[in-house]
Scaffold this motif. Structure first.
Motif, PDB file in Angstrom:
ATOM      1  N   MET A   1       0.827  -1.217   0.000  1.00 26.64           N
ATOM      2  CA  MET A   1       0.000   0.000   0.000  1.00 26.64           C
ATOM      3  C   MET A   1       0.855   1.258   0.000  1.00 26.64           C
ATOM      4  SD  MET A   1      -1.366   0.146   3.878  1.00 26.64           S
ATOM      5  CE  MET A   1      -0.222   0.346   5.242  1.00 26.64           C
ATOM      6  N   LYS A   2       2.151   1.142   0.334  1.00 23.66           N
ATOM      7  CA  LYS A   2       3.007   2.327   0.365  1.00 23.66           C
ATOM      8  C   LYS A   2       3.268   2.876  -1.036  1.00 23.66           C
ATOM      9  CE  LYS A   2       3.353   2.834   4.751  1.00 23.66           C
ATOM     10  NZ  LYS A   2       3.300   3.983   5.630  1.00 23.66           N
TER      11      LYS A   2
ATOM     12  N   ASN B   1       8.638  -0.730   3.042  1.00 26.14           N
ATOM     13  CA  ASN B   1       7.786  -0.542   1.882  1.00 26.14           C
ATOM     14  C   ASN B   1       7.756   0.884   1.354  1.00 26.14           C
ATOM     15  OD1 ASN B   1       6.970  -3.218   1.550  1.00 26.14           O
ATOM     16  ND2 ASN B   1       5.477  -3.050   3.197  1.00 26.14           N
TER      17      ASN B   1
ATOM     18  N   PRO C   1      -4.210  -2.368  10.205  1.00 24.16           N
ATOM     19  CA  PRO C   1      -2.929  -2.395  10.923  1.00 24.16           C
ATOM     20  C   PRO C   1      -2.365  -0.973  11.042  1.00 24.16           C
ATOM     21  CG  PRO C   1      -2.871  -3.772   8.935  1.00 24.16           C
ATOM     22  CD  PRO C   1      -4.127  -2.987   8.880  1.00 24.16           C
TER      23      PRO C   1
ATOM     24  N   GLY D   1       1.145   1.572  11.824  1.00 19.98           N
ATOM     25  CA  GLY D   1       2.589   1.785  12.001  1.00 19.98           C
ATOM     26  C   GLY D   1       2.825   3.286  12.130  1.00 19.98           C
ATOM     27  N   THR D   2       2.813   3.987  10.969  1.00 22.89           N
ATOM     28  CA  THR D   2       2.887   5.450  11.011  1.00 22.89           C
ATOM     29  C   THR D   2       1.506   6.066  11.200  1.00 22.89           C
ATOM     30  OG1 THR D   2       2.535   5.754   8.638  1.00 22.89           O
ATOM     31  CG2 THR D   2       4.799   5.354   9.357  1.00 22.89           C
ATOM     32  N   ALA D   3       0.464   5.235  11.161  1.00 23.77           N
ATOM     33  CA  ALA D   3      -0.940   5.655  11.297  1.00 23.77           C
ATOM     34  C   ALA D   3      -1.503   6.307  10.038  1.00 23.77           C
ATOM     35  CB  ALA D   3      -1.163   6.564  12.502  1.00 23.77           C
ATOM     36  N   GLY D   4      -0.817   6.186   8.919  1.00 29.70           N
ATOM     37  CA  GLY D   4      -1.355   6.710   7.670  1.00 29.70           C
ATOM     38  C   GLY D   4      -2.635   5.981   7.283  1.00 29.70           C
TER      39      GLY D   4
ATOM     40  N   THR E   1       7.159  -6.523  11.202  1.00 32.07           N
ATOM     41  CA  THR E   1       7.623  -5.262  10.624  1.00 32.07           C
ATOM     42  C   THR E   1       6.426  -4.555   9.981  1.00 32.07           C
ATOM     43  OG1 THR E   1       8.243  -6.430   8.602  1.00 32.07           O
ATOM     44  CG2 THR E   1      10.006  -6.008  10.183  1.00 32.07           C
ATOM     45  N   GLY E   2       6.540  -3.253   9.872  1.00 25.02           N
ATOM     46  CA  GLY E   2       5.422  -2.478   9.298  1.00 25.02           C
ATOM     47  C   GLY E   2       4.484  -2.009  10.384  1.00 25.02           C
ATOM     48  N   ILE E   3       3.930  -2.927  11.181  1.00 25.41           N
ATOM     49  CA  ILE E   3       3.077  -2.455  12.287  1.00 25.41           C
ATOM     50  C   ILE E   3       3.912  -2.270  13.534  1.00 25.41           C
ATOM     51  CG2 ILE E   3       0.800  -3.222  11.565  1.00 25.41           C
ATOM     52  CD1 ILE E   3       1.032  -5.570  13.453  1.00 25.41           C
TER      53      ILE E   3
ATOM     54  N   SER F   1       2.221  -8.194   8.925  1.00 21.86           N
ATOM     55  CA  SER F   1       1.170  -7.302   9.450  1.00 21.86           C
ATOM     56  C   SER F   1      -0.194  -7.741   8.936  1.00 21.86           C
ATOM     57  CB  SER F   1       1.454  -5.852   9.072  1.00 21.86           C
ATOM     58  OG  SER F   1       1.383  -5.671   7.680  1.00 21.86           O
TER      59      SER F   1
ATOM     60  N   PRO G   1      -1.563  -5.051   4.146  1.00 23.91           N
ATOM     61  CA  PRO G   1      -0.655  -4.061   3.539  1.00 23.91           C
ATOM     62  C   PRO G   1       0.288  -4.562   2.460  1.00 23.91           C
ATOM     63  CG  PRO G   1      -0.738  -3.768   5.895  1.00 23.91           C
ATOM     64  CD  PRO G   1      -1.434  -5.063   5.597  1.00 23.91           C
ATOM     65  N   ASP G   2       0.769  -5.815   2.536  1.00 25.68           N
ATOM     66  CA  ASP G   2       1.742  -6.207   1.496  1.00 25.68           C
ATOM     67  C   ASP G   2       1.716  -7.703   1.180  1.00 25.68           C
ATOM     68  OD1 ASP G   2       3.147  -7.168   3.709  1.00 25.68           O
ATOM     69  OD2 ASP G   2       4.953  -5.977   3.371  1.00 25.68           O
TER      70      ASP G   2
ATOM     71  N   TYR H   1       9.020 -12.255   2.345  1.00 26.86           N
ATOM     72  CA  TYR H   1       9.174 -12.837   3.688  1.00 26.86           C
ATOM     73  C   TYR H   1       9.414 -14.353   3.645  1.00 26.86           C
ATOM     74  CZ  TYR H   1       6.873  -8.387   4.895  1.00 26.86           C
ATOM     75  OH  TYR H   1       6.530  -7.057   5.017  1.00 26.86           O
TER      76      TYR H   1
HETATM   77  C1  LIG Z   1       3.779  -4.174   5.894  1.00 28.56           C
HETATM   78  C2  LIG Z   1       3.206  -2.985   6.568  1.00 28.56           C
HETATM   79  N1  LIG Z   1       2.147  -3.142   7.375  1.00 28.56           N
HETATM   80  C3  LIG Z   1       1.600  -2.100   8.027  1.00 28.56           C
HETATM   81  C4  LIG Z   1       2.095  -0.826   7.910  1.00 28.56           C
HETATM   82  C5  LIG Z   1       1.481   0.292   8.685  1.00 28.56           C
HETATM   83  O1  LIG Z   1       0.851   1.258   7.883  1.00 28.56           O
HETATM   84  P1  LIG Z   1       0.872   2.777   8.280  1.00 28.56           P
HETATM   85  O2  LIG Z   1       2.280   3.238   8.229  1.00 28.56           O
HETATM   86  O3  LIG Z   1       0.002   3.454   7.281  1.00 28.56           O
HETATM   87  O4  LIG Z   1       0.321   2.875   9.676  1.00 28.56           O
HETATM   88  C6  LIG Z   1       3.214  -0.634   7.079  1.00 28.56           C
HETATM   89  C7  LIG Z   1       3.823   0.678   6.960  1.00 28.56           C
HETATM   90  O5  LIG Z   1       4.905   0.842   6.426  1.00 28.56           O
HETATM   91  C8  LIG Z   1       3.762  -1.722   6.393  1.00 28.56           C
HETATM   92  O6  LIG Z   1       4.839  -1.578   5.578  1.00 28.56           O
END
Ligand SMILES: Cc1ncc(COP(=O)(O)O)c(C=O)c1O
Length: 327
Positions: free
Chosen positions: A41-42, A72, A177, A179-182, A221-223, A266, A292-293, A298
């Motif tokens: 999604m990034k 991502n 999920p 992480g950055t809350a986007g 990772t990510g979350i 995530s 998200p991915d 992985y």
């Molecule tokens: C694999 C994965 N999951 C979840 C997230 C979290 O998304 P967000 O950053 O929009 O909160 C990210 C963010 O980079 C991610 O790469």
């Protein structure tokens, strides 16, 4: 299908119904953000931030983008930079996966590897300080700063509208999920305007400090995050669930074997949370998890028994319990 350039492939990701879990009151669906062109999604966020920066004269033709990301977003920005002719500098740390590093190199991104970590073993602070140092010498560079950039959540207004259209507005819960809350903030804000009755569950990692929990080691990772991202808007989230590495990764393996769906950690966490929500809250309706991915990156980590065992996670032990409860 004919497209004018690679960026046009971003978005409009598919939604799929899960058929494995039969003894639950709800219908579970997943939105596969891994179907974006470079796998997450990034890609959406990278395109939206770069184009917003262009509109606001923050990024000039042939300019340079610098970001602190090992994952991502870095890959998304590296791809968008190639399409649009920018230079990309990624500030990464030793925890970056070899595959992500190789992808960044394939996109000709310049890599700055930091080495000093803080007391809890995180590198976020060093990475941010490194970006600031480079910017001091090169003030014309553009720093997206995903943790504190309103264009990050703004990206997901479109994600929410896609969801609304796919379900004709008939959706009870959305599982996101964080992480950055986007994703969590952007998608929740917009979907609540479109479907006022909808409830939002946000999924965080155990060991993350986003919601006032103590910091801890995590392999997801990510979350999760080691700071509270300014994009967090708690009032938009109806429920918050913290998921362990073990539960998330087992869900990954379970889905790959039962439904052929290969997604990242995530995503495993998001499906685990949706299933718990369905059972514990007895949800009689539709639940959608945004994943998200993709899982390809992985295969040597969460899809490897030996990698998991080295981190104290024994898939075989978990398997017997899990199958009994969920299938
Ligand atoms: C694999 C994965 N999951 C979840 C997230 C979290 O998304 P967000 O950053 O929009 O909160 C990210 C963010 O980079 C991610 O790469």
């Amino acid at each position: 299908m004919l497209y004018n350039n690679y960026l046009e492939l971003i978005g409009n990701t598919p939604v799929v119904k899960l058929n494995t879990f039969r003894n639950i009151p709800s219908e579970l669906f997943i939105k596969l953000e891994g179907n974006n062109p470079v796998g997450s999604m990034k890609d959406r966020v990278a395109k939206h931030i770069v184009e917003s920066a262009e509109r606001n004269y923050l990024l000039k033709k042939g300019g340079t983008i610098i970001e602190s990301s090992s994952g991502n977003l870095a890959i998304g920005l590296a791809m968008v930079s190639r399409v649009k002719g920018y230079n990309m500098i990624c500030v990464v740390d030793p925890k970056i996966s070899p595959i992500n590093l190789s992808i960044l190199r394939a996109y000709n991104a310049q890599i700055i590897m930091v080495t000093d970590c803080d007391e809890s073993g995180n590198y976020l602070e060093t990475r941010i300080n490194t970006v600031k140092k480079v910017l001091k010498d090169n003030p014309e560079y553009y720093w997206p700063n995903q943790y504190n950039n309103p264009w990050n959540p703004e990206t997901h207004k479109k994600t929410a509208r896609e969801i609304y259209n796919d379900f004709n507005g008939e959706l009870e819960w959305l599982v996101l999920p964080i992480g950055t809350a986007g994703l969590a903030t952007g998608c929740a804000e917009e979907i609540k305007k479109l479907i006022p009755s909808i409830k939002i569950m946000v999924v965080d990692a155990i060991g993350s400090v986003i919601f006032d929990r103590p910091p801890g080691k995590r392999h997801l990772t990510g979350i999760g995050a080691s700071i509270v991202p300014p994009n967090v808007r708690r009032e938009l989230y109806d429920e918050i669930m913290h998921v362990s590495d073990k539960d998330a990764f087992y869900m990954n393996r379970f889905l790959a074997s039962k439904e052929g769906i290969l997604v990242g950690g995530s995503s495993g966490a998001a499906i685990y949370a949706a299933l718990k929500l369905a059972i514990e809250m007895n949800v009689k309706g539709r639940i959608l998890s945004v994943l998200p991915d993709r899982g390809d990156r992985y295969v040597d980590t969460i899809y490897s028994d030996s990698w998991l065992l080295e981190r104290g996670i024994d898939m075989k032990k978990i398997a017997s319990n899990f199958d009994l409860v969920f299938s």
